[in-house]
Design an enzyme around this catalytic site. Structure first.
Site, mmCIF file in Angstrom:
data_model
loop_
_atom_site.group_PDB
_atom_site.id
_atom_site.type_symbol
_atom_site.label_atom_id
_atom_site.label_comp_id
_atom_site.label_asym_id
_atom_site.label_seq_id
_atom_site.Cartn_x
_atom_site.Cartn_y
_atom_site.Cartn_z
ATOM 1 N N TYR A 111 -9.539 5.703 6.893
ATOM 2 C CA TYR A 111 -9.765 6.104 8.289
ATOM 3 C C TYR A 111 -10.817 7.210 8.263
ATOM 4 C CZ TYR A 111 -5.485 3.593 9.608
ATOM 5 O OH TYR A 111 -4.538 2.623 9.841
ATOM 6 N N HIS A 153 0.843 -1.205 0.000
ATOM 7 C CA HIS A 153 0.000 0.000 0.000
ATOM 8 C C HIS A 153 0.871 1.246 0.000
ATOM 9 C CE1 HIS A 153 -4.266 -1.399 0.898
ATOM 10 N NE2 HIS A 153 -3.562 -2.459 0.579
ATOM 11 N N PRO A 183 -5.376 0.902 18.368
ATOM 12 C CA PRO A 183 -5.027 0.414 17.029
ATOM 13 C C PRO A 183 -5.075 1.465 15.920
ATOM 14 C CG PRO A 183 -7.159 -0.459 17.734
ATOM 15 C CD PRO A 183 -6.596 0.275 18.896
ATOM 16 N N TYR A 236 3.329 6.865 9.929
ATOM 17 C CA TYR A 236 2.506 5.721 9.518
ATOM 18 C C TYR A 236 3.361 4.596 8.940
ATOM 19 C CZ TYR A 236 -1.625 3.206 8.003
ATOM 20 O OH TYR A 236 -2.602 2.248 7.862
ATOM 21 N N LYS A 287 0.110 0.371 15.045
ATOM 22 C CA LYS A 287 1.479 0.332 15.555
ATOM 23 C C LYS A 287 1.802 -0.848 16.481
ATOM 24 C CE LYS A 287 3.207 3.732 13.449
ATOM 25 N NZ LYS A 287 3.069 3.040 12.170
HETATM 26 P P1 RFL Z 1 0.178 -11.224 21.916
HETATM 27 O O1 RFL Z 1 -0.189 -11.309 20.459
HETATM 28 O O2 RFL Z 1 -0.857 -10.832 22.875
HETATM 29 O O3 RFL Z 1 0.771 -12.637 22.311
HETATM 30 C C1 RFL Z 1 1.053 -12.979 23.650
HETATM 31 C C2 RFL Z 1 1.040 -14.479 23.782
HETATM 32 O O4 RFL Z 1 1.339 -14.819 25.136
HETATM 33 C C3 RFL Z 1 0.449 -15.840 25.543
HETATM 34 N N1 RFL Z 1 0.287 -15.812 27.014
HETATM 35 C C4 RFL Z 1 0.851 -16.722 27.821
HETATM 36 N N2 RFL Z 1 1.688 -17.758 27.587
HETATM 37 C C5 RFL Z 1 2.088 -18.505 28.656
HETATM 38 N N3 RFL Z 1 1.648 -18.278 29.935
HETATM 39 C C6 RFL Z 1 0.802 -17.250 30.207
HETATM 40 N N4 RFL Z 1 0.346 -17.063 31.460
HETATM 41 C C7 RFL Z 1 0.377 -16.413 29.139
HETATM 42 N N5 RFL Z 1 -0.422 -15.322 29.059
HETATM 43 C C8 RFL Z 1 -0.466 -14.974 27.760
HETATM 44 C C9 RFL Z 1 -0.859 -15.520 24.814
HETATM 45 O O5 RFL Z 1 -1.711 -16.656 24.734
HETATM 46 C C10 RFL Z 1 -0.316 -15.067 23.460
HETATM 47 O O6 RFL Z 1 -0.203 -16.137 22.548
HETATM 48 O O7 RFL Z 1 1.417 -10.222 22.132
HETATM 49 P P2 RFL Z 1 2.668 -9.890 21.186
HETATM 50 O O8 RFL Z 1 3.298 -11.152 20.672
HETATM 51 O O9 RFL Z 1 3.497 -8.914 21.911
HETATM 52 O O10 RFL Z 1 2.041 -9.197 19.881
HETATM 53 C C11 RFL Z 1 1.406 -7.958 19.973
HETATM 54 C C12 RFL Z 1 0.301 -7.835 18.916
HETATM 55 O O11 RFL Z 1 -0.536 -8.964 19.003
HETATM 56 C C13 RFL Z 1 -0.540 -6.553 19.076
HETATM 57 O O12 RFL Z 1 0.291 -5.456 19.389
HETATM 58 C C14 RFL Z 1 -1.324 -6.183 17.804
HETATM 59 O O13 RFL Z 1 -2.283 -7.166 17.504
HETATM 60 C C15 RFL Z 1 -2.023 -4.835 17.955
HETATM 61 N N6 RFL Z 1 -2.862 -4.482 16.798
HETATM 62 C C16 RFL Z 1 -2.296 -3.969 15.645
HETATM 63 N N7 RFL Z 1 -0.965 -3.821 15.533
HETATM 64 C C17 RFL Z 1 -0.396 -3.377 14.367
HETATM 65 O O14 RFL Z 1 0.841 -3.234 14.305
HETATM 66 N N8 RFL Z 1 -1.148 -3.087 13.247
HETATM 67 C C18 RFL Z 1 -2.494 -3.227 13.265
HETATM 68 O O15 RFL Z 1 -3.119 -3.025 12.226
HETATM 69 C C19 RFL Z 1 -3.131 -3.654 14.506
HETATM 70 N N9 RFL Z 1 -4.457 -3.806 14.571
HETATM 71 C C20 RFL Z 1 -4.246 -4.637 16.861
HETATM 72 C C21 RFL Z 1 -5.025 -4.281 15.732
HETATM 73 C C22 RFL Z 1 -4.870 -5.144 18.007
HETATM 74 C C23 RFL Z 1 -6.232 -5.277 18.041
HETATM 75 N N10 RFL Z 1 -6.810 -5.798 19.230
HETATM 76 C C24 RFL Z 1 -7.735 -6.863 19.236
HETATM 77 C C25 RFL Z 1 -6.236 -5.456 20.499
HETATM 78 C C26 RFL Z 1 -6.397 -4.411 15.742
HETATM 79 C C27 RFL Z 1 -7.014 -4.875 16.910
HETATM 80 C C28 RFL Z 1 -8.523 -4.945 16.896
HETATM 81 C C1 PHB Z 2 -6.689 -4.043 10.529
HETATM 82 O O1 PHB Z 2 -6.725 -4.306 9.324
HETATM 83 O O2 PHB Z 2 -7.045 -4.853 11.400
HETATM 84 C C2 PHB Z 2 -6.218 -2.703 10.958
HETATM 85 C C3 PHB Z 2 -5.660 -1.836 10.022
HETATM 86 C C4 PHB Z 2 -5.226 -0.575 10.401
HETATM 87 C C5 PHB Z 2 -5.349 -0.192 11.721
HETATM 88 C C6 PHB Z 2 -5.887 -1.058 12.664
HETATM 89 C C7 PHB Z 2 -6.336 -2.322 12.281
HETATM 90 O O3 PHB Z 2 -4.948 1.055 12.079
#
Ligand code: RFL
Ligand code: PHB
Length: 406
Positions: A213, A84, A305, A397, A309
């Site tokens: 957005y 993108h 989100p 971004y 980041k």
């Molecule tokens: P995770 O993915 O939460 O993984 C942590 C792992 O640890 C395990 N765990 C345990 N294991 C052993 N013993 C325990 N007691 C434990 N407790 C927990 C869990 O089961 C899990 O498998 O953390 P990690 O690896 O640091 O990764 C971080 C990312 O997942 C997170 O920052 C992103 O998903 C955030 N996020 C986005 N980030 C982006 O860079 N770009 C995006 O577009 C974006 N969109 C989003 C998002 C997060 C969202 N939500 C649901 C919070 C969109 C959404 C809706």
């Molecule tokens: C997504 O596709 O889940 C997504 C994309 C951009 C964002 C957050 C989530 O800023």
């Protein structure tokens, strides 16, 4: 039992780096360490299938893409990821396009789901024969201030002990690693927003080629995607809202009201593959290293989100931790350990600021009233029509650069 879970049989007693959590942080760090010949074991509370069932991030910065390639897990991302060069915005239904490639000096982002990144890393780990213990219960960290730290956990009704040199806390916001730091030694900052994002994934073509957005007086909306046939949409909802209050029909109706009218007209709706509400918060634990424990990713920081980041910050922590472990094991450079927190925090706070700013600019604040909405409108208008403003958004971004250890 799936292929991914077969490694459950082995119960190692010693490793160099014990990694807690098999999310993107843990798996990416594990893969890079394995490639560098540094032994590591991952302990994960859930099953592999459960981890892959969580739908989250979708936008990867160039630095994240490069690191995934360096870990040897980039083949499918390079084939299927969508490049993108632009990101779109709308304010009260009026559509604007931002050329992020032009305004960031030639950079772009890649749309490739976190689920896919996780799956690719799990497969590479499996091929490399590195050990992941899934369904590891009651993970506890011990003696993290000593030279002989260890981790205990329950697996198949047995208590296991894993001795190690270092512990990488990659266990997300609710995991045990951060909680192992004594409360008088931890420095934390938090901001909770009065709303969440209701997300819906569907096998329908994305409404627009680029992400959109959308700021609207009814609340924020985001049109995103995973592939040319899979869409991901979000709408702002009050933090008190419950998923039971929402039908798919109500979601589509509300989304259409917040996006530009020409997009609402061509929006293809379809059955939801997933629908859930995520709360929004900003959180930083500045104690990212304590004794032999290092915190990475969501265990150390959370961003709303809006700036895409979270996953990318996890990757930049991994980059620093990985290069540090290589220096420690190959050159004995334990003197570089304090650099970990220093380097990570400088980048973390800038991403926290950007995500906070995007959130404040584009969301509807009930408490703000008409005055605040007009100020948001003026701020958006200023940024989107000024080269300096567009450069500021684009640079942040696509992701700020990774800093070297020395
Ligand atoms: P995770 O993915 O939460 O993984 C942590 C792992 O640890 C395990 N765990 C345990 N294991 C052993 N013993 C325990 N007691 C434990 N407790 C927990 C869990 O089961 C899990 O498998 O953390 P990690 O690896 O640091 O990764 C971080 C990312 O997942 C997170 O920052 C992103 O998903 C955030 N996020 C986005 N980030 C982006 O860079 N770009 C995006 O577009 C974006 N969109 C989003 C998002 C997060 C969202 N939500 C649901 C919070 C969109 C959404 C809706
Ligand atoms: C997504 O596709 O889940 C997504 C994309 C951009 C964002 C957050 C989530 O800023």
């Amino acid at each position: 039992m799936t292929e991914i879970e077969e490694t459950n049989h082995k119960a190692p007693t010693k490793t160099q780096v014990a990694i807690i959590g098999a999310g993107p942080s843990g798996l990416l760090l594990g893969q890079l360490l394995t490639k560098a010949g540094i032994d590591n074991v991952i302990l994960e509370r859930q099953t592999g299938e459960y981890v892959l069932g969580r739908i989250r991030a979708g936008v990867l910065e160039q630095g994240t893409v490069n690191l995934i390639r360096e870990a040897g897990a980039g083949a499918r991302m390079d084939k299927e990821g969508l490049i993108h060069t632009h990101t779109d915005f709308s304010f009260q239904g009026e559509h604007y396009q931002l050329d992020i490639e032009k305004y960031s000096g030639g950079k772009h982002v890649v749309v490739y789901g976190q689920t896919e990144v996780t799956r690719d890393l799990m497969e590479e780990r499996e091929k490399a024969g590195a050990i992941t213990i899934y369904e590891a219960d009651s993970v506890k960290l011990h003696d993290i201030e000593s030279d002989q730290p260890y981790v205990t956990y329950q697996h198949n009704d047995e208590l296991h002990r894993l001795d190690c040199d270092y512990i990488a806390g990659c266990d997300g916001f609710h995991g045990p690693s951060r909680k192992a730091i004594p409360s008088n030694k931890i420095e934390e900052y938090e901001k909770v927003y009065p709303f969440g994002w209701l997300g819906l994934m569907s096998d329908t073509p994305p409404v627009n080629d680029e992400l959109v957005y959308c700021a609207h007086e009814r609340g924020f909306a985001l049109c995103s995607m995973r592939s040319p046939t899979r869409s991901r949409y979000y709408i702002q909802v009050p933090d008190t809202d419950k998923i039971e209050n929402w039908t798919e029909e109500r979601f589509w109706k509300e989304l259409k009201r917040r996006i530009p009218p020409e997009m609402a007209e061509r929006l293809v709706t379809g059955p939801a593959l997933e629908m859930s509400i995520a709360p929004l918060r900003s959180y930083v634990c500045e104690t990212m290293q304590y004794g032999k424990l290092f915190l990475l990713g969501d265990s150390a920081h959370i961003v709303p989100p809006t700036g895409a980041k979270g996953l990318n910050l996890a990757a930049s922590d991994v980059d620093t931790a990985y290069r540090l472990f290589v220096k420690i094991y190959k050159e004995g450079r334990t003197d570089l350990i304090p650099r970990y927190q220093e380097i990570c925090l400088a980048r973390v706070w800038k991403a926290v600021r950007f995500s906070w700013w995007m959130t404040m600019l584009l969301h509807r604040f009930e408490s703000g009233g008409r005055f605040d909405f007009r100020v948001q409108q003026a701020e958006f208008d200023y940024f989107i029509h000024s080269d300096a403003g567009k450069t500021t958004i684009a640079e942040n971004y696509v992701g700020l650069p990774f800093e070297a250890l020395e």
